[in-house]
Design a protein around this motif. Sequence first.
Motif, PDB file in Angstrom:
ATOM      1  N   UNK A 198      42.500  41.832  50.060  1.00 30.99           N
ATOM      2  CA  UNK A 198      42.189  40.426  50.289  1.00 30.99           C
ATOM      3  C   UNK A 198      41.903  40.275  51.778  1.00 30.99           C
ATOM      4  N   UNK A 199      40.674  39.881  52.091  1.00 34.81           N
ATOM      5  CA  UNK A 199      40.318  39.705  53.493  1.00 34.81           C
ATOM      6  C   UNK A 199      41.310  38.762  54.171  1.00 34.81           C
ATOM      7  N   UNK A 200      41.696  39.114  55.387  1.00 32.41           N
ATOM      8  CA  UNK A 200      42.686  38.335  56.131  1.00 32.41           C
ATOM      9  C   UNK A 200      42.280  36.867  56.247  1.00 32.41           C
ATOM     10  N   UNK A 201      41.011  36.596  56.549  1.00 34.83           N
ATOM     11  CA  UNK A 201      40.575  35.210  56.705  1.00 34.83           C
ATOM     12  C   UNK A 201      40.633  34.446  55.379  1.00 34.83           C
ATOM     13  N   UNK A 202      40.337  35.112  54.263  1.00 31.65           N
ATOM     14  CA  UNK A 202      40.436  34.468  52.948  1.00 31.65           C
ATOM     15  C   UNK A 202      41.889  34.195  52.594  1.00 31.65           C
ATOM     16  N   UNK A 203      42.759  35.155  52.911  1.00 32.90           N
ATOM     17  CA  UNK A 203      44.182  35.004  52.579  1.00 32.90           C
ATOM     18  C   UNK A 203      44.784  33.806  53.302  1.00 32.90           C
ATOM     19  N   UNK A 204      44.262  33.489  54.475  1.00 31.35           N
ATOM     20  CA  UNK A 204      44.801  32.366  55.236  1.00 31.35           C
ATOM     21  C   UNK A 204      44.273  31.017  54.736  1.00 31.35           C
ATOM     22  N   UNK A 205      43.031  30.976  54.249  1.00 33.30           N
ATOM     23  CA  UNK A 205      42.480  29.674  53.860  1.00 33.30           C
ATOM     24  C   UNK A 205      42.554  29.393  52.364  1.00 33.30           C
ATOM     25  N   UNK A 206      42.493  30.415  51.536  1.00 29.26           N
ATOM     26  CA  UNK A 206      42.569  30.223  50.085  1.00 29.26           C
ATOM     27  C   UNK A 206      43.946  30.594  49.613  1.00 29.26           C
ATOM     28  N   UNK A 207      44.512  29.777  48.768  1.00 29.73           N
ATOM     29  CA  UNK A 207      45.858  30.076  48.284  1.00 29.73           C
ATOM     30  C   UNK A 207      45.935  29.929  46.764  1.00 29.73           C
ATOM     31  N   UNK A 208      45.282  30.829  46.027  1.00 27.52           N
ATOM     32  CA  UNK A 208      45.490  30.799  44.585  1.00 27.52           C
ATOM     33  C   UNK A 208      46.924  31.244  44.293  1.00 27.52           C
ATOM     34  N   UNK A 209      47.426  30.926  43.139  1.00 28.97           N
ATOM     35  CA  UNK A 209      48.778  31.391  42.787  1.00 28.97           C
ATOM     36  C   UNK A 209      48.793  32.905  42.625  1.00 28.97           C
ATOM     37  N   UNK A 210      47.692  33.446  42.049  1.00 26.35           N
ATOM     38  CA  UNK A 210      47.667  34.870  41.704  1.00 26.35           C
ATOM     39  C   UNK A 210      46.337  35.511  42.082  1.00 26.35           C
ATOM     40  N   UNK A 211      46.423  36.764  42.527  1.00 26.80           N
ATOM     41  CA  UNK A 211      45.263  37.606  42.762  1.00 26.80           C
ATOM     42  C   UNK A 211      45.289  38.700  41.699  1.00 26.80           C
TER      43      UNK A 211
END
Length: 172
Positions: free
Chosen positions: A88-101
């Motif tokens: 999970x790209x670091x920038x995506x992990x910070x802005x998107x917060x789905x419950x599950x990947x």
Amino acid sequence: MKFYPFILITEEMLDEALRLVPTTQVKRTIASNIDTLAGHLGEFAFAQFYFGDWKKNNVGKNKGKTDFQNFEIKTSAFPFSEKLNLLVREDYAMKRKPKFYVQIILDVDSRNANTISPNTKAYICGFATAEDIDNAPLKDFGSKLSERGGYKCKYISIKNLKPIEELRREHG
């Protein structure tokens, strides 16, 4: 090795994914020439596994949002191996917060594959929570096109993911 359920990619799935690529491809760092196609097929495979119908996907209708209400589908096209990681790209992990990947691996012939064929196995490898991703280490994994990717990813080995059956049982 753990058991990983899989979905076979059909000709119909492949045709629909290819049809959608020109209108859904995001202009960003590209890790391979089949990134967008692989992503679509991963979402189709998840819809088939989770809902029993690959057409219950949101491809092209969810721009800027998670792939499914609570799920972000992460798909890679690589020869299947338990040594692969959920990235999970670091920038995506910070802005998107789905419950599950959810990690899906399209089992192609080579790490440099430029095509995906019908009957390719889409392994449903498991899932991680947003908290798991927040606590995961960071690394630049590069890309299929160069040694450096220019961005870091949170990563969890697929063998350390929670079993996908648990997601369906507890959150389905």
